[in-house]
Design an enzyme around this catalytic site. Structure first.
Site, PDB file in Angstrom:
ATOM      1  N   GLY A  10      11.723 -42.423  79.589  1.00  0.00           N
ATOM      2  CA  GLY A  10      12.031 -41.294  78.712  1.00  0.00           C
ATOM      3  C   GLY A  10      13.500 -41.245  78.322  1.00  0.00           C
ATOM      4  N   SER A 124      16.184 -27.641  85.432  1.00  0.00           N
ATOM      5  CA  SER A 124      16.692 -27.208  84.136  1.00  0.00           C
ATOM      6  C   SER A 124      17.363 -25.847  84.263  1.00  0.00           C
ATOM      7  CB  SER A 124      15.500 -27.095  83.175  1.00  0.00           C
ATOM      8  OG  SER A 124      15.881 -26.436  81.996  1.00  0.00           O
ATOM      9  N   TYR A 148       6.784 -23.644  81.189  1.00  0.00           N
ATOM     10  CA  TYR A 148       7.575 -24.842  81.481  1.00  0.00           C
ATOM     11  C   TYR A 148       8.672 -24.524  82.510  1.00  0.00           C
ATOM     12  CZ  TYR A 148      11.391 -28.152  81.098  1.00  0.00           C
ATOM     13  OH  TYR A 148      12.413 -29.013  81.413  1.00  0.00           O
ATOM     14  N   LYS A 152       9.432 -25.715  86.668  1.00  0.00           N
ATOM     15  CA  LYS A 152      10.684 -26.208  87.272  1.00  0.00           C
ATOM     16  C   LYS A 152      11.049 -25.339  88.483  1.00  0.00           C
ATOM     17  CE  LYS A 152      11.421 -29.646  84.567  1.00  0.00           C
ATOM     18  NZ  LYS A 152      11.281 -31.010  85.065  1.00  0.00           N
ATOM     19  N   PHE A 177      21.827 -28.508  81.681  1.00  0.00           N
ATOM     20  CA  PHE A 177      21.978 -27.557  80.590  1.00  0.00           C
ATOM     21  C   PHE A 177      21.364 -28.195  79.328  1.00  0.00           C
ATOM     22  CE2 PHE A 177      23.668 -23.551  82.057  1.00  0.00           C
ATOM     23  CZ  PHE A 177      23.604 -23.830  83.404  1.00  0.00           C
ATOM     24  N   ASN A 197      11.929 -30.106  68.396  1.00  0.00           N
ATOM     25  CA  ASN A 197      12.089 -28.703  68.784  1.00  0.00           C
ATOM     26  C   ASN A 197      13.556 -28.383  69.019  1.00  0.00           C
ATOM     27  OD1 ASN A 197       9.261 -28.171  69.066  1.00  0.00           O
ATOM     28  ND2 ASN A 197       9.308 -29.344  70.982  1.00  0.00           N
ATOM     29  N   ARG A 230      25.394 -22.833  73.336  1.00  0.00           N
ATOM     30  CA  ARG A 230      24.821 -23.600  74.446  1.00  0.00           C
ATOM     31  C   ARG A 230      25.873 -24.527  75.042  1.00  0.00           C
ATOM     32  NH1 ARG A 230      21.663 -20.360  73.409  1.00  0.00           N
ATOM     33  NH2 ARG A 230      19.410 -20.499  73.080  1.00  0.00           N
TER      34      ARG A 230
HETATM   35  P1  NAD Z   1      11.065 -37.389  78.256  1.00  0.00           P
HETATM   36  O1  NAD Z   1       9.761 -36.779  77.839  1.00  0.00           O
HETATM   37  O2  NAD Z   1      11.805 -38.234  77.293  1.00  0.00           O
HETATM   38  O3  NAD Z   1      10.850 -38.228  79.597  1.00  0.00           O
HETATM   39  C1  NAD Z   1       9.862 -37.917  80.548  1.00  0.00           C
HETATM   40  C2  NAD Z   1       9.177 -39.216  80.927  1.00  0.00           C
HETATM   41  O4  NAD Z   1       8.159 -38.935  81.897  1.00  0.00           O
HETATM   42  C3  NAD Z   1       8.479 -39.892  79.739  1.00  0.00           C
HETATM   43  O5  NAD Z   1       8.756 -41.264  79.758  1.00  0.00           O
HETATM   44  C4  NAD Z   1       6.993 -39.625  79.996  1.00  0.00           C
HETATM   45  O6  NAD Z   1       6.182 -40.652  79.456  1.00  0.00           O
HETATM   46  C5  NAD Z   1       6.952 -39.583  81.507  1.00  0.00           C
HETATM   47  N1  NAD Z   1       5.872 -38.762  82.062  1.00  0.00           N
HETATM   48  C6  NAD Z   1       5.473 -37.529  81.664  1.00  0.00           C
HETATM   49  N2  NAD Z   1       4.457 -37.087  82.438  1.00  0.00           N
HETATM   50  C7  NAD Z   1       4.201 -38.067  83.340  1.00  0.00           C
HETATM   51  C8  NAD Z   1       3.279 -38.207  84.401  1.00  0.00           C
HETATM   52  N3  NAD Z   1       2.381 -37.241  84.662  1.00  0.00           N
HETATM   53  N4  NAD Z   1       3.301 -39.342  85.141  1.00  0.00           N
HETATM   54  C9  NAD Z   1       4.185 -40.347  84.857  1.00  0.00           C
HETATM   55  N5  NAD Z   1       5.091 -40.267  83.846  1.00  0.00           N
HETATM   56  C10 NAD Z   1       5.099 -39.141  83.108  1.00  0.00           C
HETATM   57  O7  NAD Z   1      11.973 -36.188  78.776  1.00  0.00           O
HETATM   58  P2  NAD Z   1      13.542 -36.180  79.116  1.00  0.00           P
HETATM   59  O8  NAD Z   1      14.218 -35.380  78.073  1.00  0.00           O
HETATM   60  O9  NAD Z   1      14.003 -37.529  79.442  1.00  0.00           O
HETATM   61  O10 NAD Z   1      13.496 -35.273  80.427  1.00  0.00           O
HETATM   62  C11 NAD Z   1      13.389 -35.844  81.715  1.00  0.00           C
HETATM   63  C12 NAD Z   1      13.240 -34.723  82.713  1.00  0.00           C
HETATM   64  O11 NAD Z   1      14.345 -33.834  82.592  1.00  0.00           O
HETATM   65  C13 NAD Z   1      11.991 -33.871  82.522  1.00  0.00           C
HETATM   66  O12 NAD Z   1      11.488 -33.530  83.798  1.00  0.00           O
HETATM   67  C14 NAD Z   1      12.509 -32.644  81.814  1.00  0.00           C
HETATM   68  O13 NAD Z   1      11.716 -31.512  82.083  1.00  0.00           O
HETATM   69  C15 NAD Z   1      13.887 -32.504  82.426  1.00  0.00           C
HETATM   70  N6  NAD Z   1      14.823 -31.780  81.559  1.00  0.00           N
HETATM   71  C16 NAD Z   1      15.013 -32.201  80.275  1.00  0.00           C
HETATM   72  C17 NAD Z   1      15.890 -31.493  79.449  1.00  0.00           C
HETATM   73  C18 NAD Z   1      16.080 -31.895  78.016  1.00  0.00           C
HETATM   74  O14 NAD Z   1      16.547 -31.078  77.236  1.00  0.00           O
HETATM   75  N7  NAD Z   1      15.777 -33.132  77.625  1.00  0.00           N
HETATM   76  C19 NAD Z   1      16.574 -30.383  79.953  1.00  0.00           C
HETATM   77  C20 NAD Z   1      16.373 -30.004  81.271  1.00  0.00           C
HETATM   78  C21 NAD Z   1      15.487 -30.711  82.065  1.00  0.00           C
HETATM   79  C1  WQD Z   2      19.773 -24.843  70.973  1.00  0.00           C
HETATM   80  C2  WQD Z   2      20.263 -23.774  69.989  1.00  0.00           C
HETATM   81  C3  WQD Z   2      18.480 -22.454  69.066  1.00  0.00           C
HETATM   82  C4  WQD Z   2      16.584 -25.737  66.859  1.00  0.00           C
HETATM   83  C5  WQD Z   2      15.710 -26.054  75.270  1.00  0.00           C
HETATM   84  C6  WQD Z   2      14.720 -25.622  76.311  1.00  0.00           C
HETATM   85  C7  WQD Z   2      15.315 -25.759  77.690  1.00  0.00           C
HETATM   86  C8  WQD Z   2      15.902 -27.147  77.930  1.00  0.00           C
HETATM   87  C9  WQD Z   2      16.772 -27.605  76.805  1.00  0.00           C
HETATM   88  C10 WQD Z   2      14.355 -28.507  79.130  1.00  0.00           C
HETATM   89  C11 WQD Z   2      19.556 -22.432  70.146  1.00  0.00           C
HETATM   90  C12 WQD Z   2      19.153 -23.263  67.980  1.00  0.00           C
HETATM   91  C13 WQD Z   2      17.416 -24.974  67.649  1.00  0.00           C
HETATM   92  C14 WQD Z   2      16.555 -25.490  65.450  1.00  0.00           C
HETATM   93  C15 WQD Z   2      18.219 -23.781  65.756  1.00  0.00           C
HETATM   94  N1  WQD Z   2      14.870 -28.140  78.037  1.00  0.00           N
HETATM   95  N2  WQD Z   2      18.230 -24.032  67.109  1.00  0.00           N
HETATM   96  N3  WQD Z   2      17.394 -24.524  64.953  1.00  0.00           N
HETATM   97  O1  WQD Z   2      16.575 -23.625  73.442  1.00  0.00           O
HETATM   98  O2  WQD Z   2      18.821 -24.002  74.542  1.00  0.00           O
HETATM   99  O3  WQD Z   2      16.862 -25.219  75.352  1.00  0.00           O
HETATM  100  O4  WQD Z   2      16.115 -27.410  75.553  1.00  0.00           O
HETATM  101  O5  WQD Z   2      14.521 -28.057  80.230  1.00  0.00           O
HETATM  102  O6  WQD Z   2      14.290 -25.474  78.580  1.00  0.00           O
HETATM  103  O7  WQD Z   2      14.368 -24.274  76.075  1.00  0.00           O
HETATM  104  O8  WQD Z   2      17.804 -25.841  73.171  1.00  0.00           O
HETATM  105  O9  WQD Z   2      18.149 -27.428  71.342  1.00  0.00           O
HETATM  106  O10 WQD Z   2      16.106 -25.945  71.291  1.00  0.00           O
HETATM  107  O11 WQD Z   2      18.351 -24.936  70.905  1.00  0.00           O
HETATM  108  O12 WQD Z   2      18.951 -22.924  65.245  1.00  0.00           O
HETATM  109  O13 WQD Z   2      15.801 -26.130  64.692  1.00  0.00           O
HETATM  110  O14 WQD Z   2      19.944 -24.212  68.658  1.00  0.00           O
HETATM  111  O15 WQD Z   2      18.133 -21.177  68.600  1.00  0.00           O
HETATM  112  O16 WQD Z   2      20.500 -21.439  69.884  1.00  0.00           O
HETATM  113  P1  WQD Z   2      17.506 -24.537  74.094  1.00  0.00           P
HETATM  114  P2  WQD Z   2      17.537 -26.116  71.647  1.00  0.00           P
END
Ligand code: NAD
Ligand code: WQD
Length: 338
Positions: A10, A124, A148, A152, A177, A197, A230
């Site tokens: 990922g 997260s 979601y 966590k 973050f 998103n 953020r």
């Molecule tokens: P991502 O979706 O790119 O990576 C997740 C990976 O896990 C993918 O490769 C997916 O194929 C694999 N996966 C999903 N479900 C699985 C399962 N049941 N078994 C095996 N593999 C599985 O996401 P990312 O952005 O790299 O995020 C990685 C982790 O960090 C996640 O747990 C996510 O919740 C957490 N996180 C992400 C963010 C963010 O904004 N990207 C923020 C906070 C926390």
């Molecule tokens: C950032 C800012 C939006 C899209 C999310 C998850 C959080 C974590 C990280 C996993 C905000 C604004 C966004 C758009 C916009 N993921 N925005 N137009 O909401 O802080 O966090 O991702 O753990 O759980 O909720 O991040 O990038 O979606 O938004 O104006 O098309 O951008 O309102 O202020 P967020 P984001």
């Protein structure tokens, strides 16, 4: 060291993998590719000029995990695997609880069977919910506002109990973050399915011409310019935090939650400006209504990471936007093009 990386294909996993390989770790990626492409792993191998094992499997499958742990015998696990879309989690909460929570339980069980006592988990900042005060420190009350976020929170609690019951265990819960950016090579990056998103992937798809304009979700917040603020963290800095956390688990037992952010915030319009500067492209936007569930501001207290892990973010939003643009402009369709 032998490290098993769940979800290593990922976005954050692939960037962390690259650093692990560059530090000569022996790595195995366990991923079901539900939200990623094997192409990312191919490119990591090229960039690192190193090989590693890949096992396709689901973390809910304890039998498969047992087999992989038996063969690879990892000393530590970095656990990225899981579903991460907030909106989707409202539609399919049981799927989120099954994959994220039940899947993590299977993983912890199998770790213990194989005497693997060290884990770094992707949590997260979303576990904090509405800010009672800012910046969020690790003692801030936890009140996640969607399924979601609750997965966590529950996983954090489960890992905490697991570590408390198994005295040699060591766990670090990294509360990310807002991870953004890409490797400086432009070869790997974030490749969301469908319409993004998250803000930065959306902006970069506008800049590259895949989307017409950005919808700004609200300009009436109590922030510098009215748009949401953020704490964006460069994925390279975030990857480095995992290596520091793995080191930490070698010399500590118990369970620690640690924020991973910069301590500095940027608003939506500040990100738009920074991206325009980095890309030389214009990013048209329209101000629209607030998005349900959004908070006005989110900012990390970063002292604990510095104190416990000796880790601090080095890169700023210009680096984040530049590297995102390198990746997006060289791979307008993400990994799908070759
Ligand atoms: P991502 O979706 O790119 O990576 C997740 C990976 O896990 C993918 O490769 C997916 O194929 C694999 N996966 C999903 N479900 C699985 C399962 N049941 N078994 C095996 N593999 C599985 O996401 P990312 O952005 O790299 O995020 C990685 C982790 O960090 C996640 O747990 C996510 O919740 C957490 N996180 C992400 C963010 C963010 O904004 N990207 C923020 C906070 C926390
Ligand atoms: C950032 C800012 C939006 C899209 C999310 C998850 C959080 C974590 C990280 C996993 C905000 C604004 C966004 C758009 C916009 N993921 N925005 N137009 O909401 O802080 O966090 O991702 O753990 O759980 O909720 O991040 O990038 O979606 O938004 O104006 O098309 O951008 O309102 O202020 P967020 P984001």
């Amino acid at each position: 060291m032998r490290i098993l990386v769940t979800g290593g294909a990922g976005y954050i996993g692939s960037h962390t993998l690259l650093q692990l390989l560059r530090e000569q770790h022996d790595v195995l990626v366990f991923d079901n590719f539900s939200n990623s492409s094997p192409e990312a792993l191919k490119r990591v191998k090229q960039l690192a000029n190193a090989d590693f094992e890949i096992c396709e499997g689901d973390i809910q499958d304890a039998g498969r995990l047992d087999q992989v742990f038996g063969d690879f015998n990892p000393e530590a696990v970095i656990h990225f695997a899981g579903l991460k879309a907030v909106g989707e989690s409202n539609e399919k909460p049981l799927e989120y609880y099954a994959q994220n929570v039940a899947g993590s339980i299977e993983l912890l069980k199998v770790m213990q069977w194989h005497n693997c006592r060290r884990i770094v988990f992707s949590s997260s900042a979303t576990v904090y919910g509405d800010a009672k005060y800012l910046p969020y420190d690790e003692h801030h009350p936890l009140q996640p506002a969607n399924p979601y976020g609750r997965t966590k929170y529950f996983i954090e609690e489960i890992i905490r109990d697991w570590a408390a019951s198994w005295k040699v265990a060591s766990a670090v819960l990294l509360r990310y973050f807002n991870p953004v950016g890409a490797d400086a090579s432009g070869r790997i990056g974030e490749d969301p399915n469908g319409i993004p998103n998250n803000l930065v992937p959306y902006i970069s798809q506008v800049a590259v011409g895949r989307l017409k304009h950005l919808n700004v979700f609200g300009a009436d917040y109590d922030t510098r310019d009215g748009t949401g603020e953020r704490d964006y963290i460069h994925v390279e800095d975030l990857a480095r935090a995992h290596l520091a956390a793995i080191d930490f688990t070698a010399t500590h037992t118990g369970c620690d939650a640690i924020n991973v952010g910069t301590g500095r915030g940027a608003t939506v319009l500040e990100m738009v400006n920074a991206f325009e500067k980095a890309s030389g492209r214009s990013v048209p936007y329209q101000i629209g209504p607030r998005r349900d569930g959004d908070v006005a501001r989110s900012l990390a207290a970063v002292e604990k990471a510095e104190h416990l892990l000796g880790w601090k973010a080095k890169l700023d939003i210009d680096d984040m936007c530049r590297s995102t643009w390198n990746w997006q402009s060289a791979n307008p369709e993400g990994y799908r093009q070759d």
